[in-house]
Write a protein that holds these residues in place. Sequence first.
Motif, PDB file in Angstrom:
ATOM      1  N   CYS A  78       1.411  -1.585   0.119  1.00  0.00           N
ATOM      2  CA  CYS A  78       0.264  -0.476   0.157  1.00  0.00           C
ATOM      3  C   CYS A  78       0.622   1.055  -0.310  1.00  0.00           C
ATOM      4  O   CYS A  78       0.495   2.306  -0.623  1.00  0.00           O
ATOM      5  N   GLY A  79       1.740   0.545   0.368  1.00  0.00           N
ATOM      6  CA  GLY A  79       3.199   2.230   1.113  1.00  0.00           C
ATOM      7  C   GLY A  79       3.070   2.283  -0.681  1.00  0.00           C
ATOM      8  O   GLY A  79       3.273   3.916  -1.367  1.00  0.00           O
ATOM      9  N   HIS A  80       3.919   1.739  -1.613  1.00  0.00           N
ATOM     10  CA  HIS A  80       4.282   1.511  -3.095  1.00  0.00           C
ATOM     11  C   HIS A  80       3.205   2.336  -3.898  1.00  0.00           C
ATOM     12  O   HIS A  80       3.849   3.276  -4.747  1.00  0.00           O
ATOM     13  N   LEU A  81       2.158   1.912  -3.607  1.00  0.00           N
ATOM     14  CA  LEU A  81       0.885   2.310  -4.152  1.00  0.00           C
ATOM     15  C   LEU A  81       0.399   3.841  -4.200  1.00  0.00           C
ATOM     16  O   LEU A  81       0.568   4.529  -4.985  1.00  0.00           O
ATOM     17  N   GLY A  82       0.299   4.054  -2.749  1.00  0.00           N
ATOM     18  CA  GLY A  82       0.151   5.203  -2.421  1.00  0.00           C
ATOM     19  C   GLY A  82       1.432   6.684  -2.744  1.00  0.00           C
ATOM     20  O   GLY A  82       1.094   7.296  -2.980  1.00  0.00           O
ATOM     21  N   HIS A  83       2.819   6.440  -2.457  1.00  0.00           N
ATOM     22  CA  HIS A  83       3.364   6.512  -3.024  1.00  0.00           C
ATOM     23  C   HIS A  83       3.135   6.749  -4.500  1.00  0.00           C
ATOM     24  O   HIS A  83       3.424   8.152  -5.111  1.00  0.00           O
ATOM     25  N   ARG A  84       3.161   5.980  -5.499  1.00  0.00           N
ATOM     26  CA  ARG A  84       2.730   6.396  -6.325  1.00  0.00           C
ATOM     27  C   ARG A  84       1.749   7.430  -7.259  1.00  0.00           C
ATOM     28  O   ARG A  84       1.899   7.921  -8.022  1.00  0.00           O
ATOM     29  N   ALA A  85       0.647   6.337  -6.285  1.00  0.00           N
ATOM     30  CA  ALA A  85      -0.651   7.662  -6.116  1.00  0.00           C
ATOM     31  C   ALA A  85      -0.709   9.514  -6.322  1.00  0.00           C
ATOM     32  O   ALA A  85      -0.619  10.565  -7.026  1.00  0.00           O
ATOM     33  N   VAL A  86       0.588   9.217  -5.369  1.00  0.00           N
ATOM     34  CA  VAL A  86       1.006  11.115  -4.779  1.00  0.00           C
ATOM     35  C   VAL A  86       1.337  11.504  -5.872  1.00  0.00           C
ATOM     36  O   VAL A  86       1.446  13.124  -6.488  1.00  0.00           O
ATOM     37  N   GLN A  87       3.160  10.528  -6.852  1.00  0.00           N
ATOM     38  CA  GLN A  87       3.497  11.322  -7.950  1.00  0.00           C
ATOM     39  C   GLN A  87       2.578  11.490  -9.345  1.00  0.00           C
ATOM     40  O   GLN A  87       2.644  12.345  -9.759  1.00  0.00           O
ATOM     41  N   ARG A  88       1.160  11.083  -9.587  1.00  0.00           N
ATOM     42  CA  ARG A  88       0.957  10.870 -10.929  1.00  0.00           C
ATOM     43  C   ARG A  88      -0.623  11.900 -10.160  1.00  0.00           C
ATOM     44  O   ARG A  88      -1.577  12.438 -10.594  1.00  0.00           O
ATOM     45  N   GLY A  89      -0.718  12.226  -8.341  1.00  0.00           N
ATOM     46  CA  GLY A  89      -1.542  13.074  -8.730  1.00  0.00           C
ATOM     47  C   GLY A  89      -1.556  13.986  -9.365  1.00  0.00           C
ATOM     48  O   GLY A  89      -2.750  15.409  -8.964  1.00  0.00           O
ATOM     49  N   ASN A  90      -0.528  14.755  -9.415  1.00  0.00           N
ATOM     50  CA  ASN A  90      -0.205  16.556  -9.696  1.00  0.00           C
ATOM     51  C   ASN A  90      -0.646  17.056  -8.649  1.00  0.00           C
ATOM     52  O   ASN A  90      -0.665  18.742  -9.378  1.00  0.00           O
ATOM     53  N   GLY A  91      -0.122  17.221  -7.448  1.00  0.00           N
ATOM     54  CA  GLY A  91      -0.376  18.605  -6.870  1.00  0.00           C
ATOM     55  C   GLY A  91      -1.530  17.829  -5.845  1.00  0.00           C
ATOM     56  O   GLY A  91      -2.801  18.765  -5.018  1.00  0.00           O
ATOM     57  N   ILE A  92      -2.827  17.081  -6.823  1.00  0.00           N
ATOM     58  CA  ILE A  92      -4.167  17.048  -5.914  1.00  0.00           C
ATOM     59  C   ILE A  92      -4.043  15.785  -4.856  1.00  0.00           C
ATOM     60  O   ILE A  92      -5.383  16.328  -3.644  1.00  0.00           O
ATOM     61  N   ILE A  93      -3.514  15.312  -5.294  1.00  0.00           N
ATOM     62  CA  ILE A  93      -3.338  13.827  -3.992  1.00  0.00           C
ATOM     63  C   ILE A  93      -2.438  14.369  -3.751  1.00  0.00           C
ATOM     64  O   ILE A  93      -0.471  14.536  -3.375  1.00  0.00           O
ATOM     65  N   THR A  94      -1.882  14.507  -1.591  1.00  0.00           N
ATOM     66  CA  THR A  94      -1.184  13.906  -1.433  1.00  0.00           C
ATOM     67  C   THR A  94      -0.823  13.111  -0.330  1.00  0.00           C
ATOM     68  O   THR A  94      -1.284  12.080  -0.367  1.00  0.00           O
ATOM     69  N   GLY A  95       0.835  12.663   0.238  1.00  0.00           N
ATOM     70  CA  GLY A  95       0.581  11.547   1.553  1.00  0.00           C
ATOM     71  C   GLY A  95       1.953  11.527   1.466  1.00  0.00           C
ATOM     72  O   GLY A  95       2.005  10.063   1.468  1.00  0.00           O
ATOM     73  N   ARG A  96       3.124  11.544   0.613  1.00  0.00           N
ATOM     74  CA  ARG A  96       4.203  11.483   0.409  1.00  0.00           C
ATOM     75  C   ARG A  96       4.915  10.740   1.678  1.00  0.00           C
ATOM     76  O   ARG A  96       4.927   9.579   1.525  1.00  0.00           O
ATOM     77  N   GLU A  97       4.505  11.489   2.455  1.00  0.00           N
ATOM     78  CA  GLU A  97       5.210  10.872   3.331  1.00  0.00           C
ATOM     79  C   GLU A  97       4.645  10.473   4.864  1.00  0.00           C
ATOM     80  O   GLU A  97       4.698   8.667   5.098  1.00  0.00           O
ATOM     81  N   ILE A  98       3.115   9.903   3.926  1.00  0.00           N
ATOM     82  CA  ILE A  98       2.438   9.398   4.946  1.00  0.00           C
ATOM     83  C   ILE A  98       2.398   7.985   4.617  1.00  0.00           C
ATOM     84  O   ILE A  98       2.988   6.598   5.089  1.00  0.00           O
ATOM     85  N   ALA A  99       2.851   7.617   3.151  1.00  0.00           N
ATOM     86  CA  ALA A  99       3.104   5.573   2.646  1.00  0.00           C
ATOM     87  C   ALA A  99       5.123   6.173   2.587  1.00  0.00           C
ATOM     88  O   ALA A  99       4.815   4.680   3.343  1.00  0.00           O
ATOM     89  N   LEU A 100       5.812   6.851   2.782  1.00  0.00           N
ATOM     90  CA  LEU A 100       7.017   6.443   3.123  1.00  0.00           C
ATOM     91  C   LEU A 100       7.377   5.695   4.623  1.00  0.00           C
ATOM     92  O   LEU A 100       7.879   5.590   4.940  1.00  0.00           O
ATOM     93  N   ILE A 101       6.136   6.703   5.363  1.00  0.00           N
ATOM     94  CA  ILE A 101       6.654   6.098   7.061  1.00  0.00           C
ATOM     95  C   ILE A 101       5.807   4.534   6.811  1.00  0.00           C
ATOM     96  O   ILE A 101       6.855   3.491   7.654  1.00  0.00           O
ATOM     97  N   GLY A 102       4.300   4.484   6.274  1.00  0.00           N
ATOM     98  CA  GLY A 102       4.401   3.153   6.387  1.00  0.00           C
ATOM     99  C   GLY A 102       5.030   2.125   5.415  1.00  0.00           C
ATOM    100  O   GLY A 102       5.449   0.559   6.299  1.00  0.00           O
ATOM    101  N   MET A 103       6.313   2.456   4.552  1.00  0.00           N
ATOM    102  CA  MET A 103       7.011   1.379   3.544  1.00  0.00           C
ATOM    103  C   MET A 103       8.247   1.141   5.133  1.00  0.00           C
ATOM    104  O   MET A 103       8.108  -0.285   4.595  1.00  0.00           O
ATOM    105  N   ALA A 104       8.158   2.195   5.211  1.00  0.00           N
ATOM    106  CA  ALA A 104      10.089   1.990   6.417  1.00  0.00           C
ATOM    107  C   ALA A 104       9.006   1.075   8.139  1.00  0.00           C
ATOM    108  O   ALA A 104      10.007   0.466   7.862  1.00  0.00           O
ATOM    109  N   LEU A 105       7.853   1.031   7.912  1.00  0.00           N
ATOM    110  CA  LEU A 105       7.326   0.535   9.579  1.00  0.00           C
ATOM    111  C   LEU A 105       7.190  -1.173   8.887  1.00  0.00           C
ATOM    112  O   LEU A 105       8.007  -1.680   9.605  1.00  0.00           O
ATOM    113  N   GLY A 106       6.631  -1.014   7.421  1.00  0.00           N
ATOM    114  CA  GLY A 106       6.833  -2.273   7.112  1.00  0.00           C
ATOM    115  C   GLY A 106       7.627  -3.401   6.686  1.00  0.00           C
ATOM    116  O   GLY A 106       8.735  -4.292   7.123  1.00  0.00           O
TER     117      GLY A 106
END
Length: 128
Positions: A78-106
């Motif tokens: 989910c962290g990788h998918l969320g990070h990709r969604a933020v990159q493709r979101g063009n500023g409308i979707i945020t949460g890059r740090e949240i995705a990175l923290i979730g990936m790091a914990l996993g």
Amino acid sequence: MRRCPACGYPVTGTERFCPACGQELSAIENRLAPVIDTTTPLMPAQNSRMAVASLICGVMTWILFFVPLFLAIPAIICGHLGHRAVQRGNGIITGREIALIGMALGYAHLVLTGLALCVLLVVLVVTV
């Protein structure tokens, strides 16, 4: 056929003034349209749902330490998918740090689980 911008009356194109309201047609058409600022998003930014799911799974992996694979792997995916969604979101979707923290914990939980299994294997081999 053109229409008068002031009143909407149809004009043929040869008139300088509108026959209905008397407004000068060239003066109205030469006015600049208001500029719309396209740099700011029109919708407020939202966090990626996958990033939030990654963070929840990552935190729950550490709270429920005995189920590492059932929560650590979804946190990473989910962290990788969320990070990709933020990159493709063009500023409308945020949460890059949240995705990175979730990936790091996993990832950290998987590494510690692997180390714990290696230690357990060494202890079993030495005692047998």
